[in-house]
Design a protein around this motif. Structure first.
Motif, PDB file in Angstrom:
ATOM      1  N   LEU A 182      -4.244   5.313  -0.253  1.00 44.39           N
ATOM      2  CA  LEU A 182      -3.411   4.135  -0.018  1.00 44.39           C
ATOM      3  C   LEU A 182      -2.771   4.197   1.360  1.00 44.39           C
ATOM      4  O   LEU A 182      -2.692   3.196   2.075  1.00 44.39           O
ATOM      5  CB  LEU A 182      -2.346   4.022  -1.091  1.00 44.39           C
TER       6      LEU A 182
ATOM      7  N   ARG B 117       0.991  -0.016 -10.445  1.00 38.00           N
ATOM      8  CA  ARG B 117      -0.402   0.113 -10.070  1.00 38.00           C
ATOM      9  C   ARG B 117      -1.054  -1.240  -9.876  1.00 38.00           C
ATOM     10  O   ARG B 117      -1.609  -1.542  -8.816  1.00 38.00           O
ATOM     11  CB  ARG B 117      -1.159   0.868 -11.149  1.00 38.00           C
ATOM     12  N   ARG B 118      -0.972  -2.041 -10.914  1.00 39.89           N
ATOM     13  CA  ARG B 118      -1.676  -3.308 -10.800  1.00 39.89           C
ATOM     14  C   ARG B 118      -1.033  -4.208  -9.773  1.00 39.89           C
ATOM     15  O   ARG B 118      -1.700  -4.976  -9.097  1.00 39.89           O
ATOM     16  CB  ARG B 118      -1.712  -4.007 -12.159  1.00 39.89           C
TER      17      ARG B 118
ATOM     18  N   PHE C 218      11.957  13.534  -7.296  1.00 42.48           N
ATOM     19  CA  PHE C 218      10.707  13.921  -7.958  1.00 42.48           C
ATOM     20  C   PHE C 218      10.721  15.372  -8.390  1.00 42.48           C
ATOM     21  O   PHE C 218      10.012  15.768  -9.274  1.00 42.48           O
ATOM     22  CB  PHE C 218       9.515  13.689  -7.027  1.00 42.48           C
TER      23      PHE C 218
ATOM     24  N   LEU D   8       7.881   3.749  -5.862  1.00 39.54           N
ATOM     25  CA  LEU D   8       7.957   4.625  -7.014  1.00 39.54           C
ATOM     26  C   LEU D   8       9.215   5.469  -6.943  1.00 39.54           C
ATOM     27  O   LEU D   8       9.930   5.634  -7.933  1.00 39.54           O
ATOM     28  CB  LEU D   8       6.726   5.528  -7.074  1.00 39.54           C
TER      29      LEU D   8
ATOM     30  N   VAL E 246       0.106  -3.462  -7.005  1.00 38.08           N
ATOM     31  CA  VAL E 246      -0.297  -3.100  -5.643  1.00 38.08           C
ATOM     32  C   VAL E 246      -1.454  -3.955  -5.139  1.00 38.08           C
ATOM     33  O   VAL E 246      -1.545  -4.246  -3.951  1.00 38.08           O
ATOM     34  CB  VAL E 246      -0.649  -1.599  -5.565  1.00 38.08           C
TER      35      VAL E 246
ATOM     36  N   ALA F 137       0.841  -1.201   0.000  1.00 34.18           N
ATOM     37  CA  ALA F 137       0.000   0.000   0.000  1.00 34.18           C
ATOM     38  C   ALA F 137       0.876   1.251   0.000  1.00 34.18           C
ATOM     39  O   ALA F 137       0.520   2.279  -0.557  1.00 34.18           O
ATOM     40  CB  ALA F 137      -0.927  -0.004   1.214  1.00 34.18           C
ATOM     41  N   LEU F 138       2.054   1.143   0.606  1.00 34.15           N
ATOM     42  CA  LEU F 138       2.936   2.307   0.656  1.00 34.15           C
ATOM     43  C   LEU F 138       3.831   2.410  -0.574  1.00 34.15           C
ATOM     44  O   LEU F 138       4.546   3.386  -0.750  1.00 34.15           O
ATOM     45  CB  LEU F 138       3.835   2.240   1.898  1.00 34.15           C
TER      46      LEU F 138
ATOM     47  N   LEU G  12      -7.600  -1.892  -1.936  1.00 32.88           N
ATOM     48  CA  LEU G  12      -6.447  -1.511  -2.756  1.00 32.88           C
ATOM     49  C   LEU G  12      -6.830  -1.495  -4.234  1.00 32.88           C
ATOM     50  O   LEU G  12      -6.546  -0.535  -4.960  1.00 32.88           O
ATOM     51  CB  LEU G  12      -5.302  -2.504  -2.551  1.00 32.88           C
TER      52      LEU G  12
ATOM     53  N   PHE H 224      -3.126   1.537   4.397  1.00 36.25           N
ATOM     54  CA  PHE H 224      -2.003   1.001   5.163  1.00 36.25           C
ATOM     55  C   PHE H 224      -2.270   1.110   6.662  1.00 36.25           C
ATOM     56  O   PHE H 224      -2.122   0.142   7.419  1.00 36.25           O
ATOM     57  CB  PHE H 224      -0.738   1.768   4.789  1.00 36.25           C
TER      58      PHE H 224
ATOM     59  N   ILE I 240      -6.869   1.819  -6.636  1.00 37.08           N
ATOM     60  CA  ILE I 240      -5.922   1.910  -7.746  1.00 37.08           C
ATOM     61  C   ILE I 240      -6.621   1.984  -9.087  1.00 37.08           C
ATOM     62  O   ILE I 240      -6.276   2.779  -9.947  1.00 37.08           O
ATOM     63  CB  ILE I 240      -4.994   0.672  -7.753  1.00 37.08           C
ATOM     64  N   GLU I 241      -7.606   1.125  -9.241  1.00 37.58           N
ATOM     65  CA  GLU I 241      -8.150   0.986 -10.584  1.00 37.58           C
ATOM     66  C   GLU I 241      -9.200   2.029 -10.909  1.00 37.58           C
ATOM     67  O   GLU I 241      -9.659   2.102 -12.039  1.00 37.58           O
ATOM     68  CB  GLU I 241      -8.754  -0.426 -10.761  1.00 37.58           C
TER      69      GLU I 241
ATOM     70  N   TRP J 100       3.205   3.072  -3.435  1.00 39.88           N
ATOM     71  CA  TRP J 100       2.850   4.239  -4.228  1.00 39.88           C
ATOM     72  C   TRP J 100       3.877   5.347  -4.021  1.00 39.88           C
ATOM     73  O   TRP J 100       4.242   6.062  -4.937  1.00 39.88           O
ATOM     74  CB  TRP J 100       1.472   4.705  -3.792  1.00 39.88           C
ATOM     75  N   PHE J 101       4.328   5.473  -2.782  1.00 36.94           N
ATOM     76  CA  PHE J 101       5.318   6.504  -2.503  1.00 36.94           C
ATOM     77  C   PHE J 101       6.728   5.943  -2.605  1.00 36.94           C
ATOM     78  O   PHE J 101       7.565   6.403  -3.357  1.00 36.94           O
ATOM     79  CB  PHE J 101       5.132   7.065  -1.085  1.00 36.94           C
TER      80      PHE J 101
ATOM     81  N   MET K 193       4.580  14.095  -4.424  1.00 33.55           N
ATOM     82  CA  MET K 193       4.015  13.320  -5.525  1.00 33.55           C
ATOM     83  C   MET K 193       3.254  14.217  -6.458  1.00 33.55           C
ATOM     84  O   MET K 193       2.388  14.940  -6.026  1.00 33.55           O
ATOM     85  CB  MET K 193       3.043  12.276  -4.974  1.00 33.55           C
TER      86      MET K 193
END
Lengths: 923, 66, 123
Positions: B11, A287-288, A546, A88, A290, A81-82, B57, B15, B61-62, A84-85, B1
């Protein structure tokens, strides 16, 4: 049916299939049509996390501690879940800096430190060796068990077997060979192995299917579903206890620390880093992954507890090792095919792990451990060798063999002391030591190299003391008093109750102390010192990835001089001369240059060279090698900071500038258009002047020549004198006409002409003009027809000017009509509210191209047999201007064989202005 | 971000939710004997909560941002 | 030996005056009214000098001059260019293309005749 050779044959067939998939994947990658550029494949390849630990060990763990097998799968679910940050950021950093392994990552972050790279490699190797031995143990045990079908026989302890009969050794060697084939066929600058990823994804599917198959079989085949198994387990007190777990602090403590350590491992295990970061094709695939990856973990764990319980119910006396239930249950029920499938599933799980882990470790060993040492040894004079790529590949291959043999050794030495899961957790705790250096590295600019080294060493030592050595002691390779009484008999130094901290399971205990030491030293030492120039610049690049553009920055933080001629051969020595040439040629092309020779040896080129080399020998060594080839001028820290600050300011300004420049562009485009028009007009003006000059000088020439002749020749015969004089007069007239017309033209065009507008009857105008030109018609005996109806409305125009137009058209008609047979026709008519005049002659027609030319100034077209037509070439342009001035159109129509027709229209005079005969307007 | 901050925040929330669901206080609630459809409570809870997290999740995401 | 002069100009009156002037000097005269005719005439009569107007139809004087100079057989032919455009660039261009002399219109008859005689080596 399940004889030894069958099992072996099927295994090799399966391995062959894997290899074929990998080969195909690599071929497609080379052709540019990657088959792994797919988020689902990426997510599946991450499932290399599930090894025989998952396949066999989970059931074993569940059989002893119930739901306690699960935290190591919950941890990754939470961590993902994390991602993403965190992930990435790591991927972005790694792509920008061309990171090829976890050691490379750490080394690069702290200033491309070779020491750090080596340290991480050592820790990784030592930490992972137990994990590899786990896989070997699993395969060899499962093989032995299956071999004894239909009897259920537990394999003898590893140490009891003589070396030559130990199947695990052969398995280790076969796996080593297989891995070498998989991953070291050639050197790739990016360290990507697309074929391997494809094979791993395939393996993940095989593992899952095998496990689900056996799970379904046990749950619904042997028993009657979940309810049945659990109901029966309730009846047995021991089993009932497995339904819950120890409601004590340490119980939860274990749960918690396992969760944490698995959260770290999903990122820090070398094979996970390799697959998730280095092999990542597209950031978007995250993405997927995750949710797909946790889903995979979920699915592969559903049947674990049922199988465990089912096994315990089936083999109540404890003779069968719970780690083997997955295999022995189908065996006991005589399901040969299923048992074989399970074996293959386990093989799948093991080979996946071993291959990726061994490749990752061998890369690190080669780049971060061996090469730096070799490069320093002057004795070997590696600098003078021309092609080191062969050497690099050899080092990697030997590293793979070494790693696997180490795994085997550990297996013999300590493999029996633990169940599979226990061994695995030791490795998890080892790689957890990377966490402070890495996570600190990407979020805290203050982390220094010294801090990282201190933290890593401290954590590693504590880990070794609290987990690794005890594992040897438990297998009797070290005296067990060590465990009981502590080092040198000091009770406080007991490895598993350090400083008296008891009540924790060994993993939690080790984790606590090692993290304390690690983080403490990392932070403490970092804060005590200041980052060096290299560290600071890399820190900013990593932490601010970033906000910054990425790799291009690095090149600016370099100053020095280099020669292209030095760099290309340098790279060639490691990648092979052909690949180096190709790479640089590609780079030159991407910079818009024609060839390598045109490349200037600037900072960007040096950076590119470093990057290329980093793929082969790691970032730290690459930097060292390139530095030896170029003369670098060290930048002070302040300068670096200035440059970086400047860069960020510049970026802010440039955004403003972009906006302004867009506006500017629009204005410039307009200006440019206007300028073009002006230049064009200017050119036309020049042309006009030069043409006029020419036209004026021509008659003047005749006038002067003949005048001079007449002056010189007193005795000229009279007829000649007459002839010459008349030429003089004619040319003078011509000149006058020309001057008049030019002035006329100029006046009309500049808008200074005087127009006397009045209502006019076109019929009258035409008749006047005809009368004026009647002699011309008569001379050439050309027939003239008039068709002028009466009663048509008047037009508003200038009388003299209209006459001028008609005279022009009529005289042209006469000029170009053949004598005697010429016929000219003038007609007047109405057309759409305008009045229209047509003048037609049957002279030679005018081609389409010429139709446009005749309206150009000074241009005439004529029958070239008769020579240059008389006239100035201004008549038609002037006529057109006049007609257009009064709102009409003048044009020509001419088709082959139909003569020439000139037509013009003029609008009707608006009613209401009747009676106004004279109006003076200056147009 | 710079990309979807909302997704990132969601997300992070998932968590935290997971941390809570899978740790001491809440976990102990279900750490008793008992069964739902013959399946032990703890088991049902853990797997149930796990599938809930996965579902969340996937949802976060989707979902395509408008 | 009688010198042959070729007059290449499309203005009839100018041709008349030039013809008179040349005949007065005792030269043999031929005329051509466009570029192609000029080249054909040179081929036919091999003049000693060509009075070449720049503004000729079909092929302008500059090109004709270039062709003349390109032909080694005609290296003895003198070229005197005439034009009503008096710009320096035109003069330079003509001389660069191989003209032996360049006269702008309107010219002084004395001047023209003098140039012709000089080019023919008669004074």
């Amino acid at each position: 049916m399940l004889q030894g050779w069958v099992i072996v044959a099927v295994s090799f067939a399966y391995l062959g299939l894997l290899f074929a998939i990998a080969y195909y994947g690599d071929k497609r990658a080379d052709a540019g049509r990657s088959i792994i550029a797919n988020p689902t494949i990426y997510a599946l390849s991450l499932a290399v996390y599930c090894t025989t630990w998952t396949f066999y060990g989970s059931v074993g763990r569940a059989a002893s501690s119930g739901i306690g097998f699960l935290p190591i799968y919950l941890g990754p679910t939470l961590m993902v879940a994390l991602w993403w940050f965190v992930m990435l950021k790591i991927i972005r950093i790694s792509k920008a800096n061309r990171i090829t392994s976890i050691a490379d990552f750490v080394a690069s972050r702290y200033g491309k430190s070779q020491v750090l790279g080596g340290l991480v490699t050592v820790i990784a190797v030592v930490g992972i060796v137990p994990y590899i031995s786990l896989q070997l143990k699993a395969i060899s045990n499962s093989f032995t068990i299956l071999l004894n079908y239909p009897d259920i026989v537990m394999p003898a302890t590893a140490a009891a077997q003589p070396l030559s009969q130990d199947s695990a050794l052969y398995i280790a060697l076969i796996l080593a060979m297989f891995t070498i084939l998989f991953g070291t066929r050639h050197l790739d600058a990016t360290e990507r192995h697309e074929g391997m990823v494809a094979a791993i994804a395939f393996e993940s599917v095989v593992k899952l299917l095998a496990f689900l198959a056996v799970g379904a079989f046990v749950t619904f085949g042997i028993y009657d579903g979940f309810g049945d198994i659990f109901a029966r387990s309730e009846a047995v007190p021991d089993l009932k206890a497995l339904m819950t777990f120890a409601d004590t602090g340490s119980g939860y403590g274990t749960w918690w620390s396992l969760t944490v350590v698995s959260m770290l491992s999903i990122m820090l295990l070398p094979r996970q880093f390799q697959i998730a970061v280095v092999e990542n094709v597209d950031e978007g695939h995250l993405r997927r992954a995750v949710w797909l990856f946790p889903l995979y973990l979920f699915l592969i764990n559903i049947f674990v507890l049922p199988i465990a319980l089912g096994g315990l119910l089936h083999f109540p006396d404890g003779t069968v090792d719970a780690d083997t239930f997955v295999l022995t249950l189908p065996m006991v029920e005589r399901q040969e095919a299923l048992a074989l499938l399970v074996f293959i599933g386990g093989l799948s799980a093991a080979t996946g792990m071993v291959i990726v882990e061994a490749i990752a470790l061998s890369t690190m060993i080669c780049n971060d451990l061996v090469m730096p040492v070799l490069l320093r040894l002057r004795r070997l004079r590696l600098n003078e060798r021309h092609d080191l790529s062969g050497l690099l590949l050899s080092i990697r291959r030997w590293a793979i063999v070494a790693v696997l043999l180490l795994g085997y050794s550990y297996f013999r030495a300590a493999g029996e002391a633990y169940a599979l899961v226990g061994i695995g957790l030791i490795s998890f705790a080892a790689v957890a030591q990377f966490a402070p250096a890495i996570f600190g590295g990407i979020y805290w600019k203050g982390g220094t190299r010294d801090g990282a080294v201190a933290g890593l060493m401290a954590g590693f030592l504590v880990w070794a003391y609290t987990l690794l050595l005890p594992s040897f002691a438990k297998s009797d390779w070290l005296p067990s008093e060590f465990l009981r009484d502590g080092l040198l008999g000091v009770a406080l130094l007991r490895p598993q109750q350090l400083f008296g901290l008891s009540g924790l399971d060994e993993i939690s205990h080790s984790l606590f102390w090692s993290m304390l030491a690690n983080i403490g030293c990392y932070v403490g030492v970092s804060l005590r010192g200041r980052p060096s120039v290299d560290e600071a610049s890399h820190a900013t690049l990593f932490v601010d990835v970033f906000r910054r553009g990425g790799g291009a920055e690095r090149s600016r933080l370099w100053r020095g001089s280099a020669h292209v001629g030095d760099l290309v051969p340098l790279i060639g020595r490691f990648l092979g001369p052909v690949r180096a040439q190709a790479a640089f040629a590609g780079y030159a092309r991407s910079r818009g240059l024609g060839s390598i020779d045109e490349l200037t040896a600037d900072a960007r080129l040096v950076s590119y060279a470093e990057t290329l080399l980093a793929g082969a020998i790691g970032g730290a060594s690459a930097r060292a090698m390139v530095a030896s080839a170029v003369k670098e001028e060290p930048l002070g820290l302040d300068e670096v900071m200035d440059i970086l600050d400047e860069a960020s300011q510049v970026r802010a300004y440039s955004r403003e500038l972009e906006q302004k420049s867009r506006e500017l562009e629009a204005a410039t485009a307009e200006l440019r258009a206007a300028n073009e028009r002006l230049t064009e007009l200017d050119r036309m003006k020049d042309d006009f002047i030069s043409t006029v000059t020419h036209e004026l000088r021509t008659p003047l020439t005749s006038i002067r020549s003949f005048s001079e002749i007449l002056l010189d020749e007193a005795d000229l015969p009279v007829d000649e004198r007459m002839k010459f004089l008349s030429i003089i007069v004619k040319e003078a007239e011509r000149l006058t006409r020309l001057i008049n017309q030019v002035l006329d033209m100029a006046k009309i065009e500049s808008g200074n002409a005087e127009w006397q507008t009045a209502e006019l009857d076109l019929r009258e105008i035409i008749e006047e003009s005809v009368a004026a030109t009647s002699s011309l018609f008569g001379e050439k005996q050309i027939e003239l027809t008039l068709d002028l109806p009466a009663g048509l409305p008047p037009v508003l125009a200038d009388h003299d000017r209209l006459i001028q137009v008609m005279l022009n058209l009529l005289s042209n008609a006469v000029k170009f009509s053949p004598p005697k047979t010429g016929r000219v026709r003038v007609s007047l008519s109405r057309s759409d509210g305008d009045l229209r005049v047509d003048v037609h002659d049957n002279g030679p027609d005018i081609s389409a191209a010429d139709q446009a030319i005749i309206f150009e100034r000074f241009r005439q077209v004529g029958d070239t047999l008769t020579g240059k037509p008389p006239g100035t070439g201004l008549g038609l342009p002037i006529s057109r201007r006049i007609i257009e001035h009064f709102g009409g159109r003048l044009w020509v129509t001419s088709a082959p064989g139909e003569g020439v027709l000139f037509s013009f229209t003029l609008p009707q005079a608006p009613t209401g202005s009747a009676g106004r005969r004279e109006a003076r307007t200056i147009a | 971000m710079n990309r979807s901050n909302v997704t990132g925040q969601r997300l992070a929330a998932i968590f935290l939710l997971g941390c809570v669901l899978f740790n001491y206080p809440v976990l102990s609630l279900f750490n008793t004997s008992g069964a739902i459809f013959g399946i032990p409570l703890l088991y049902v809870y853990v797997f149930g909560a796990w599938s809930l997290l996965i579902g969340l999740l996937a949802l976060v995401i989707e979902r395509r941002r408008p | 030996m009688t010198r042959r002069i070729l007059i290449a100009d499309d203005e009839p009156n100018i041709v008349v005056s030039l013809e008179f002037l040349m005949k007065r000097e005792g030269f043999e005269v031929a005329t051509a009214i466009d570029g192609e005719a000029t080249l054909a005439a040179i081929e036919k009569m091999k003049p000693d000098l060509v009075l070449l107007d720049v503004m000729l139809p079909k092929m302008n004087g500059f090109e004709v001059c270039q062709r003349i100079r390109a032909n080694p057989q005609w290296s003895g032919v003198r070229v005197l260019m005439l034009t009503a455009k008096g710009r320096d660039t035109e003069v330079a261009k003509g001389l660069a293309l191989g003209a032996d002399a360049y006269v702008t219109k309107p010219f002084s008859t004395k001047d023209l005749v003098g140039q012709v005689r000089r080019l023919l080596g008669l004074e």
